[in-house]
Design a protein around this motif. Structure first.
Motif, short mmCIF file in Angstrom:
data_model
loop_
_atom_site.label_atom_id
_atom_site.label_comp_id
_atom_site.label_asym_id
_atom_site.label_seq_id
_atom_site.Cartn_x
_atom_site.Cartn_y
_atom_site.Cartn_z
N GLY A 1 -2.88 -33.31 13.86
CA GLY A 1 -2.82 -34.77 13.84
C GLY A 1 -2.72 -35.33 12.43
O GLY A 1 -2.98 -36.51 12.20
N ARG A 2 -2.32 -34.50 11.48
CA ARG A 2 -2.20 -34.99 10.11
C ARG A 2 -0.73 -35.09 9.68
O ARG A 2 0.16 -34.63 10.39
N GLN A 3 -0.51 -35.71 8.54
CA GLN A 3 0.85 -35.94 8.06
C GLN A 3 1.21 -34.93 6.97
O GLN A 3 0.35 -34.52 6.19
N ALA A 4 2.49 -34.56 6.92
CA ALA A 4 2.96 -33.65 5.87
C ALA A 4 3.95 -34.37 4.97
O ALA A 4 4.77 -35.17 5.43
N LEU A 5 3.84 -34.07 3.68
CA LEU A 5 4.75 -34.64 2.68
C LEU A 5 5.54 -33.49 2.08
O LEU A 5 4.96 -32.52 1.60
N VAL A 6 6.87 -33.60 2.13
CA VAL A 6 7.72 -32.53 1.61
C VAL A 6 8.62 -33.10 0.51
O VAL A 6 9.39 -34.03 0.76
N LEU A 7 8.50 -32.56 -0.69
CA LEU A 7 9.29 -33.06 -1.80
C LEU A 7 10.43 -32.10 -2.13
O LEU A 7 10.24 -30.88 -2.14
N VAL A 8 11.60 -32.66 -2.38
CA VAL A 8 12.75 -31.88 -2.82
C VAL A 8 13.26 -32.49 -4.12
O VAL A 8 13.09 -33.69 -4.35
N PRO A 9 13.88 -31.67 -4.98
CA PRO A 9 14.26 -32.20 -6.28
C PRO A 9 15.39 -33.22 -6.24
O PRO A 9 15.37 -34.18 -6.98
N GLU A 10 16.38 -32.98 -5.38
CA GLU A 10 17.55 -33.84 -5.48
C GLU A 10 17.93 -34.45 -4.16
O GLU A 10 17.87 -33.81 -3.12
N ILE A 11 18.40 -35.66 -4.25
CA ILE A 11 18.77 -36.41 -3.07
C ILE A 11 19.90 -35.74 -2.31
O ILE A 11 19.94 -35.75 -1.10
N ASN A 12 20.78 -35.04 -3.05
CA ASN A 12 21.87 -34.31 -2.38
C ASN A 12 21.36 -33.21 -1.48
O ASN A 12 22.07 -32.74 -0.60
N LEU A 13 20.15 -32.74 -1.76
CA LEU A 13 19.63 -31.63 -0.98
C LEU A 13 18.76 -32.10 0.17
O LEU A 13 18.37 -31.31 1.02
N PRO B 1 19.51 -34.05 2.84
CA PRO B 1 20.05 -34.02 4.20
C PRO B 1 19.94 -32.64 4.85
O PRO B 1 19.67 -32.52 6.04
N GLN B 2 20.13 -31.58 4.03
CA GLN B 2 20.08 -30.23 4.60
C GLN B 2 18.68 -29.87 5.07
O GLN B 2 18.49 -29.37 6.18
N LEU B 3 17.72 -30.13 4.21
CA LEU B 3 16.35 -29.79 4.58
C LEU B 3 15.89 -30.69 5.73
O LEU B 3 15.20 -30.27 6.66
N GLU B 4 16.32 -31.94 5.64
CA GLU B 4 15.97 -32.91 6.68
C GLU B 4 16.48 -32.44 8.03
O GLU B 4 15.76 -32.51 9.03
N ALA B 5 17.71 -31.94 8.04
CA ALA B 5 18.28 -31.47 9.30
C ALA B 5 17.46 -30.32 9.86
O ALA B 5 17.20 -30.26 11.07
N ALA C 1 32.15 -38.64 -0.60
CA ALA C 1 33.07 -37.64 -1.15
C ALA C 1 32.41 -36.26 -1.25
O ALA C 1 33.03 -35.24 -0.96
N LEU C 2 31.15 -36.26 -1.65
CA LEU C 2 30.45 -34.98 -1.79
C LEU C 2 30.32 -34.29 -0.44
O LEU C 2 30.66 -33.11 -0.29
N GLN C 3 29.85 -35.04 0.56
CA GLN C 3 29.64 -34.45 1.89
C GLN C 3 30.97 -33.94 2.45
O GLN C 3 31.03 -32.88 3.08
N GLU C 4 32.04 -34.69 2.16
CA GLU C 4 33.35 -34.31 2.66
C GLU C 4 33.79 -32.97 2.06
O GLU C 4 34.26 -32.08 2.75
N ARG C 5 33.61 -32.86 0.75
CA ARG C 5 34.02 -31.62 0.08
C ARG C 5 33.15 -30.44 0.51
O ARG C 5 33.65 -29.33 0.69
N LEU C 6 31.87 -30.71 0.64
CA LEU C 6 30.98 -29.62 1.09
C LEU C 6 31.37 -29.16 2.48
O LEU C 6 31.41 -27.96 2.77
N ALA C 7 31.72 -30.12 3.34
CA ALA C 7 32.12 -29.79 4.71
C ALA C 7 33.36 -28.90 4.70
O ALA C 7 33.46 -27.95 5.47
N HIS D 1 22.64 -25.37 -1.80
CA HIS D 1 23.56 -25.40 -0.66
C HIS D 1 23.62 -24.05 0.06
O HIS D 1 23.67 -23.01 -0.56
N ASP D 2 23.63 -24.16 1.36
CA ASP D 2 23.61 -22.96 2.18
C ASP D 2 25.04 -22.57 2.54
O ASP D 2 25.49 -22.75 3.66
N PHE D 3 25.78 -22.04 1.55
CA PHE D 3 27.15 -21.61 1.80
C PHE D 3 27.10 -20.24 2.48
O PHE D 3 26.41 -19.34 2.03
N ARG D 4 27.86 -20.09 3.54
CA ARG D 4 27.80 -18.85 4.30
C ARG D 4 28.90 -17.86 3.96
O ARG D 4 28.81 -16.69 4.29
#
Ligand code: ADP
Ligand code: ZN
Ligand code: ZN
Length: 699
Positions: A203-215, A217-221, A483-489, A509-512
């Motif tokens: 029943g508690r809250q978690a705070l997760v920090l990431v260094p960059e805003i570009n990163l 969306p991936q962790l969020e997903a 533009a960034l998301q487009e190129r990454l895609a 980035h999780d490039f496969r």
């Protein structure tokens, strides 16, 4: 009946210790948000805990005080823990309390009156009740918010032995700090996820920090997928003001279970905080570079202790500060020794550039060996990634006749040649001009680029590998929204054979499909004056190496190439063995003998003025005044020196380093000194700006 309220406001001037002003108002609990008159303006403020009476100063009589103008009573008060975090930040980083308090609250909060705010809050509560979802800026959307406890069984992989030990340690260790050390792909994120699941189940809250805003969306997903049915919100500077307010409110009202964000999120108001994760804890982006120059990583550790919540710092290449604390036993070290699925780390190959035949003029060319390797990957249908920490076509344009170089008239820096629009651009002040047709000094028509940037690298790759699909990702190609998301895609979809870019692409980035990563010219950081440059280079190269072979089936063939003029450098030797521990040990030994952090504590006083003399005069006066305090005996004050780029936009910068063996001694001196600096500032008319940077990243 009127009460006295101590209110933290953004006072225009240094208002001394605490930075609180007295007002009159109804009885209000500390942490309440108000609007208060200040001069002829009305400013937002936070009601603070009344400071202890100062026996040396008689309090102002009630008649001299003004009443608060408005109370935002619909907002539940900010907690004592939140106020303590803000007060600590203000004291440690030497900025006004009100300034810190208000700068970390969503800006929209300043604009709303109580009635509007009450409506917003009611709406959020209502939608939470229905199980409806917050929209924009919120990733986890589901109709089952009301369902209690672990909603994610079945999705979780079975943990490895190391992971299980890590999760158990964290979930058992209230108010401890943990350093989770493991290479890319070793399963750190899975540990975050399961530790967070445990927190949420309580029943508690978690705070997760990431260094960059570009990163984010991936962790969020990944978090959103795992925590379906839970409310996850993000907090970063890329949100619209309305989204930021909404997400902040959801956290503050306790309606969000998980907050994921960049450094500013360390100040999120979380009434049920139960865990703080700091991913890539070594990353320099955690240090704020203006205003209160705080380290979100360090504040996360402080906050965890304060609120008895475990703090989990994760990295493949921890900062030497955190590493040392783990060695001292102040942090508990948790190791993930292997990549998941037994994936091996890429083989590191060094190309000795000094053995290459010298082609005219060009120093850091692509070696034939690397070009062959790229060609091979291309033939196999595999992707390669090349990075170079310089955008533009070439860092300098020069005249082959008289030696003229494309300096910036406003800065002590070269202007970068951008070929796509034939401009010379200063990356420090932005000054941009079209490339001159002839040398401005001698009229010679033959102007040549010196060195290379990503734009030129892209061109060279295209020439060397005809038919290859080359994409470039750097600040220039990703300026447009999306533009960034487009190129990454495109990279993820396999529409790109060779990806060229700055360090933007080396992180996270999780490039496969990438099996080859190359650092084209990493040497420059080896001999930089910045004492943290090797640490940063090692982290970047380890991280870049982690981009290769993320797919276990290809891991065995993955390679990391380094083109270097110093193939025997110990940093590269450690990198070849993926041996962070050895690298850290040698760096720590060097830092100790040189008297650098983490063995000493530093602060910088920076000054900016129209002339070097004016900036220097302020610093010299400041140093002289510091000498008056007994605390100065424990602090070494160095002479004023210019930073690496001394002049920017016609403003001269100078800085002065303070060094102390004890953090406490440095803090005590700063406390004595601050009022003096404000006083001095008024006397130095030529000064434009000054600032104190505690625990500076670069000196
Ligand atoms: P890191 O954060 O250290 O880079 P991740 O947590 O992202 O590592 O793990 C790498 C990959 O392995 C991810 O695809 C993840 O889903 C997977 N993974 C992590 N832990 C396990 C596990 N215990 N069993 C199976 N797969 C796992
Ligand atoms: Zn010339
Ligand atoms: Zn400039």
């Amino acid at each position: 009946m009127t009460h006295r309220l101590a209110v933290a406001v953004e006072a225009p001037q240094y208002s001394g210790l605490g930075g609180l002003l007295d007002y009159l108002g109804g009885p209000l609990p500390p942490g309440s948000l108000v609007r208060a008159p200040l001069g002829r303006r009305e400013v937002p403020g936070v009601v603070w805990d009344a400071p202890p009476a100062d026996p040396a100063q008689a309090p102002l009589p009630d008649e001299a005080l003004r009443p608060v103008a408005q109370v935002l009573s619909s907002l539940p008060p900010l907690s004592a823990a939140w106020r303590q975090l803000v007060a600590f930040t203000s004291a440690y980083y030497q900025r006004g309390l009100g300034e810190v308090a208000l700068s970390v609250l969503p800006p929209e909060l300043r604009k709303l009156d109580d009635e509007k705010l009450a409506r917003r809050i009611a709406k959020l509560r209502k939608s939470a009740e229905k199980g409806a979802t917050p929209d924009a800026g919120t990733a986890a959307e589901s109709a089952e918010t009301a369902k209690p406890a672990v909603p994610d069984a079945g999705l979780e992989p079975t943990l490895t032995e190391d992971q299980r030990a890590a999760v158990e340690a964290v979930t058992a260790g209230a108010d401890s700090t943990f350093l989770l050390h493991g290479v890319t792909g070793s399963g750190k994120t899975e540990v975050y996820l399961q530790a967070a699941a445990h927190t949420l189940a309580q029943g508690r809250q978690a705070l997760v920090l990431v260094p960059e805003i570009n990163l984010t969306p991936q962790l969020e997903a990944r978090f959103a997928e795992r925590f379906r049915g839970r409310r996850l919100v993000s907090l970063h500077s890329g949100l619209t003001p309305a989204q930021r307010l909404k997400n902040w409110l959801l956290a503050h009202l306790g309606l969000a279970d998980l907050v994921l964000g960049t450094r500013l999120a360390v100040f999120a108001s979380l009434p049920r905080l139960g865990l703080i994760v700091v991913d890539e804890e070594h990353d320099p982006s955690y240090k704020q570079q203006e205003g209160a120059r705080y380290s979100a990583r360090d504040l996360a550790v402080y906050r965890g202790r304060l609120e008895r919540a475990p703090v989990l710092l994760g990295s493949a290449t921890p900062s030497l500060e955190s590493w040392q604390r783990a060695q001292q036993g102040r942090y508990k070290r948790l190791d993930l020794a292997q990549r998941i699925g037994g994936g091996v780390l890429p083989e590191v190959r060094l190309v000795d550039m000094s053995l290459l035949p010298r082609t005219h003029g060009v120093t850091t060319a692509l070696s034939p060996q690397l070009v062959d390797a790229l060609r091979e990957r291309l033939a196999l249908g595999e992707q390669s990634l090349l990075f170079l920490n310089r955008r533009g076509y070439a860092p300098v344009l020069h005249c082959t006749e008289c030696g003229w170089k494309s300096g910036c008239p406003h800065c002590s820096a070269w202007r970068v040649f951008h070929r796509s629009d034939r401009t010379l651009r200063c990356h420090h002040c932005g000054f941009t001009e079209r490339v001159p047709r002839a040398c401005p000094q001698c009229g010679n028509l033959d102007l040549q680029p010196l060195g290379r940037g990503t734009e030129r690298l892209e061109e060279q790759i295209a020439e060397a590998l005809p038919g290859a699909r080359v994409a470039r990702i750097d600040a220039d190609t990703t300026r447009a929204a999306g533009a960034l998301q487009e190129r990454l895609a495109a990279v993820h979809a396999g529409e790109v054979d060779v990806l060229v870019g700055t360090q933007m692409i080396a992180k996270g980035h999780d490039f496969r499909r990438i099996t080859l990563v190359a650092a084209v010219n990493p040497d420059s950081a080896l001999f930089a004056s910045d004492f943290r440059a090797p640490e940063r280079l090692f982290a970047l190269l380890m991280q870049a190496a982690g981009r290769a072979g993320r797919d276990a089936s290809q891991a065995a063939r993955s390679q990391m190439w380094l083109q270097t003029w110093h193939p025997t450098h110990p940093l590269y030797a450690a990198l070849r063995r993926h041996d962070f521990e050895r690298f850290a040990a040698s760096q720590l030994a060097e830092r100790e003998s040189a008297g650098l952090p983490p063995y000493t504590h530093l602060a910088l006083l920076r000054a900016e003025a129209r002339t070097v003399e004016a900036a220097t005069a302020f610093l010299e006066d400041a140093a002289a005044r510091a000498g008056e305090f007994t605390e100065a005996a424990e602090v070494l004050i160095y002479p004023a020196v210019p930073p690496p780029v001394a002049r920017v936009a016609d403003v001269e910068r100078m800085q002065m380093l303070l060094e102390a063996a004890s953090r406490g001694a440095l803090q005590r001196l700063l406390w004595q000194w601050m009022p003096v600096l404000y006083e001095l500032r008024a006397a130095h008319k030529g000064l434009i700006r000054w600032a104190v940077d505690v625990d500076p990243l670069a000196i």
